[in-house]
Design a protein around this motif. Structure first.
Motif, short mmCIF file in Angstrom:
data_model
loop_
_atom_site.label_atom_id
_atom_site.label_comp_id
_atom_site.label_asym_id
_atom_site.label_seq_id
_atom_site.Cartn_x
_atom_site.Cartn_y
_atom_site.Cartn_z
N VAL A 80 -21.88 -28.39 -14.64
CA VAL A 80 -22.14 -28.31 -13.19
C VAL A 80 -23.63 -28.38 -12.92
O VAL A 80 -24.08 -29.08 -11.99
CB VAL A 80 -21.53 -27.02 -12.62
N ALA A 81 -24.43 -27.67 -13.71
CA ALA A 81 -25.87 -27.74 -13.53
C ALA A 81 -26.41 -29.12 -13.90
O ALA A 81 -27.36 -29.61 -13.30
CB ALA A 81 -26.55 -26.67 -14.39
N ALA A 82 -25.77 -29.77 -14.88
CA ALA A 82 -26.23 -31.09 -15.30
C ALA A 82 -26.01 -32.14 -14.22
O ALA A 82 -26.77 -33.11 -14.13
CB ALA A 82 -25.51 -31.50 -16.58
N VAL A 83 -24.98 -31.97 -13.39
CA VAL A 83 -24.69 -32.97 -12.35
C VAL A 83 -25.18 -32.54 -10.98
O VAL A 83 -24.90 -33.21 -9.99
CB VAL A 83 -23.16 -33.24 -12.30
N SER A 84 -25.90 -31.42 -10.89
CA SER A 84 -26.28 -30.88 -9.58
C SER A 84 -27.16 -31.84 -8.79
O SER A 84 -27.01 -31.95 -7.57
CB SER A 84 -27.00 -29.54 -9.76
N ALA A 108 -29.06 -29.00 -1.01
CA ALA A 108 -30.01 -28.69 -2.08
C ALA A 108 -29.75 -27.29 -2.60
O ALA A 108 -29.19 -26.43 -1.91
CB ALA A 108 -31.44 -28.81 -1.58
N GLY A 109 -30.19 -27.07 -3.86
CA GLY A 109 -30.03 -25.75 -4.46
C GLY A 109 -28.91 -25.73 -5.47
O GLY A 109 -27.85 -26.35 -5.26
N ALA A 110 -29.13 -25.00 -6.57
CA ALA A 110 -28.13 -24.96 -7.63
C ALA A 110 -26.85 -24.28 -7.18
O ALA A 110 -25.75 -24.75 -7.47
CB ALA A 110 -28.71 -24.25 -8.85
N GLY A 111 -26.98 -23.18 -6.43
CA GLY A 111 -25.79 -22.46 -5.99
C GLY A 111 -24.95 -23.25 -5.01
O GLY A 111 -23.73 -23.42 -5.22
N PRO A 112 -25.54 -23.76 -3.92
CA PRO A 112 -24.73 -24.53 -2.96
C PRO A 112 -24.09 -25.78 -3.56
O PRO A 112 -22.95 -26.11 -3.24
CB PRO A 112 -25.75 -24.89 -1.88
N THR A 113 -24.82 -26.49 -4.43
CA THR A 113 -24.23 -27.69 -5.02
C THR A 113 -23.09 -27.34 -5.97
O THR A 113 -22.11 -28.07 -6.08
CB THR A 113 -25.29 -28.50 -5.78
N ALA A 114 -23.20 -26.21 -6.67
CA ALA A 114 -22.13 -25.78 -7.56
C ALA A 114 -20.85 -25.50 -6.79
O ALA A 114 -19.73 -25.75 -7.29
CB ALA A 114 -22.55 -24.56 -8.36
#
Length: 226
Positions: A104-108, A118-124
């Motif tokens: 998930v972080a790799a495709v964020s 934008a942002g790791a949390g919202p995109t996840a």
């Protein structure tokens, strides 16, 4: 196994491993399904290695360059380059493993481009599912191959045949004078051509030395006897 075969096997291992890593970087790694209505475009994304593991290309190119340097390196430099190859291979394994451990972080970044969030949390939160291809695992295997080949260089570097460049360019003749080997004469001829001189042209004749003045005959006969 002879030294020449050891050298060829180690260099080919680094070349193949680095080439596979570069190929894996250019191929798709993940198929991402987004939450319905989260993207203005298609709800499924294809994420390549360029996004999932961007450092992989630089590491692979460095491995290819290192393999070329190994082909002409001297005995001491081979060991240093072998250690560097092992470190590069380990970095390839690490970079690919990070993407595998957290897809998930790799495709964020790809999700952020598709959704504008934008942002790791919202995109996840916008990722519904991810499906990995075989290329992340191939990247890990390619890095492991480079590690093994690099360690093989360190172990077998002293058994490799020494190239003429490092084998000594002067042979000592019996009278103690140095005689240049043919490879060095070829280099000298190339230098002459670079300066505009023709090494095949005959040398100009040297001017004869002026005769030395002879001492006048002593007084007496014509042949100088008294």
């Amino acid at each position: 196994m002879r030294g020449g075969r050891l050298k060829l096997a180690a260099i080919l291992g680094i070349l193949v491993g680095s080439g596979l890593a570069l190929l894996a970087w250019s191929r798709p790694w993940y198929s991402v399904t987004l939450v319905a209505g989260s993207a203005t475009g298609p709800a499924a994304l294809e994420v390549g290695g360029q996004t999932a593991s961007p450092a992989l290309s630089a590491l692979a190119l460095a491995g290819l360059a290192l393999a070329g340097a190994l082909a002409i390196a001297g005995p001491a430099i081979r060991i240093v380059l072998g250690l560097l190859a092992a470190v590069l291979g380990g970095c390839v394994v690490l970079a690919a493993s990070i993407a595998i451990a957290d897809p998930v972080a790799a495709v964020s970044s790809a999700v952020a481009d598709a959704t504008g969030v934008a942002g790791a949390g919202p995109t996840a939160e916008l990722v519904a599912a991810t499906a990995a291809t075989a290329w992340p695992a191939i990247a890990v295997a390619s890095g492991a191959l480079v590690v093994v080949a690099g360690l093989a260089v360190v172990v077998t570097a002293k058994a490799w045949p020494t190239s003429r460049r490092y084998g000594g360019g002067v042979r000592l003749a019996a009278d103690g004078r140095g005689e240049a080997v043919p490879s060095d004469r070829a280099v000298d001829d190339w230098d002459d051509l670079s300066r505009g001189d023709d090494p095949t042209a005959p040398e100009p004749p040297t001017a004869p030395e002026p005769p030395t003045a002879s001492e006048p005959p002593a007084p007496g006969d014509a042949d100088g006897r008294p």
